[in-house]
Design a protein around this motif. Structure first.
Motif, short mmCIF file in Angstrom:
data_model
loop_
_atom_site.label_atom_id
_atom_site.label_comp_id
_atom_site.label_asym_id
_atom_site.label_seq_id
_atom_site.Cartn_x
_atom_site.Cartn_y
_atom_site.Cartn_z
N ASN A 42 0.80 -1.21 0.00
CA ASN A 42 0.00 0.00 0.00
C ASN A 42 0.83 1.26 0.00
O ASN A 42 0.30 2.34 -0.05
N SER A 43 2.14 1.12 0.07
CA SER A 43 2.98 2.29 0.11
C SER A 43 3.43 2.74 -1.26
O SER A 43 4.06 3.77 -1.41
N CYS A 130 -6.60 4.53 12.25
CA CYS A 130 -6.16 4.61 10.86
C CYS A 130 -4.65 4.83 10.73
O CYS A 130 -3.99 4.17 9.92
N ASN A 134 -2.23 2.13 8.86
CA ASN A 134 -1.52 2.44 7.62
C ASN A 134 -0.01 2.34 7.79
O ASN A 134 0.71 2.04 6.82
N ARG A 137 0.48 -1.23 7.18
CA ARG A 137 0.35 -1.55 5.75
C ARG A 137 1.60 -1.14 4.98
O ARG A 137 1.98 -1.79 4.00
N SER A 138 2.23 -0.05 5.41
CA SER A 138 3.46 0.39 4.74
C SER A 138 4.58 -0.64 4.91
O SER A 138 5.55 -0.64 4.15
N SER A 153 -9.93 3.34 3.79
CA SER A 153 -8.58 3.67 3.36
C SER A 153 -7.52 3.09 4.29
O SER A 153 -6.32 3.17 4.01
N CYS A 154 -7.97 2.49 5.41
CA CYS A 154 -7.03 2.01 6.43
C CYS A 154 -6.93 0.51 6.49
O CYS A 154 -6.27 -0.03 7.38
N ARG A 155 -7.58 -0.20 5.59
CA ARG A 155 -7.52 -1.68 5.62
C ARG A 155 -7.56 -2.21 4.20
O ARG A 155 -7.83 -1.48 3.24
#
Length: 361
Positions: A42-43, A130, A134, A137-138, A153-155
């Protein structure tokens, strides 16, 4: 042991409800770092799904409920942990003892440091978590929201126990049928920030605008914070403040049990209807003593099981969370990702005196 009749499974899936994305064990010789570079995250680069990729062995998953020691969450997470063993992964449950908005943040940070492949979270607040999610996710940690969503936007994916709209509207109909469509009603929710509760309540309010419910008036939305004693006290307060109250909808397993317990030993038994979302085991005595006629839920075991397999599929690169992607969730079969990364377990199931002894969860 839960009774799993084929006819009930189709209605519940065996008991439906949001497809909870559980982190699945990664198999194969790809390291987490190389997977980041090859599959994207996601980054930066756009991830590409490989539906034929095998589930990786040794995946590390963590379930982060709204709060630990909640009977419903315990059932969900225990099932997800057991599911991880099927694909040779490891899973655990961690979480706060209170359901405040920011109580999950420190647990997310710790799980990131521990290098889990996936975090499965039932969010107490859609936005408070969030930033930490995130950050996870990064680092190519997959995020599966289940039961209560974060901001999308956070999952990566949301496992929804049932259609939020169907849950909300069906709760109003369930109560209306029991009070004859007339009278003052109240809602006893969990926390004021709980995403799932608030979404269901909005659909309840919209359903009440229909002509067939013109005789029903919502007088109060109360919050018991998924705490048994506070929910019990909130029920008492509602009945004192609104002496003409005809019914209470509590779309939380803690709340409905607390409300039923209060009414079962009060002058309101047989006069005020209680319905909502509960488990058969916690509600059985209240159904049998006549306090509660009907309530609904999905099978929480199936919710945790589905979430675990969703997490595994994400962590193994079988899916990315895009609409239309498919994955196989063990005994629950093939599942399809819908809009906004949502997977739905199935429709809610109604329990009553005639069928409640068919279930054990």
């Amino acid at each position: 042991m839960s009774v799993r009749l084929p006819s009930v499974r189709s209605a519940l899936s065996l008991a439906t409800a949001s497809v909870l994305a559980l982190s699945l064990a990664a198999c194969g010789g790809t390291t987490k770092e190389s997977a980041e570079n090859n599959n994207g995250s996601n980054s930066g680069s756009k991830a590409t799904a490989n539906p034929n990729a095998p589930i990786k062995e040794g995946l590390k998953l963590a379930f982060l409920p709204k709060q630990i020691n909640n009977p419903y969450s315990t059932i969900v997470n225990k099932s997800g942990i057991e599911a991880a063993k099927e694909f040779k992964g490891e899973a655990k449950e961690v979480g706060p003892s209170d359901a405040s908005a920011s109580s999950q943040v420190s647990y997310i940070n710790t799980l990131v440091q521990q290098g889990h492949d996936a975090i499965l979270i039932a969010a107490n607040d859609p936005n408070a978590v969030c930033g930490p999610l995130n950050q996870a996710r990064s680092r190519n940690i997959k995020i599966v929201a289940y039961d209560s969503d974060t901001d999308k936007s956070c999952r990566d994916i949301f496992i929804n126990q049932a259609s939020s709209e169907e849950i909300g509207r069906s709760q109003v109909k369930l109560l209306s049928d029991q009070i004859g469509g007339e009278g003052e009603i109240a809602i006893l929710s969990a926390t004021a920030n709980a995403t799932n509760q608030n979404t269901w309540i909005e659909f309840m309010k919209d359903e009440l605008k229909k002509p067939e419910y013109s005789g029903m008036k919502l007088v109060k939305v109360a919050y018991g914070d998924d705490d048994d004693q506070k929910s019990f006290q909130q029920t008492q307060g509602l009945l004192q403040a609104y002496p003409n109250l005809k019914g209470i909808i509590s779309p939380t397993t803690v709340g409905i049990a607390a409300a039923a317990r209060y009414i079962s030993s009060s002058q309101y038994k047989g006069k005020v209807v209680v319905t909502g979302l509960g488990t058969p085991n916690q509600m059985r005595k209240f159904v049998k003593d006549g306090t509660v006629a009907q309530f609904a839920l999905w099978n929480p075991e199936d919710l945790g099981y589905l979430a675990s397999y969703a997490a595994a599929a994400l962590s193994s690169g079988q899916i990315t969370g895009a609409e239309g992607e498919k994955f196989t969730a063990g005994r629950l079969g093939e599942r399809t990702i819908g809009a906004d990364g949502e997977v739905i377990l199935g429709p809610p199931f109604t329990f009553d005196k005639g069928n409640i002894d068919d279930f054990d969860f």
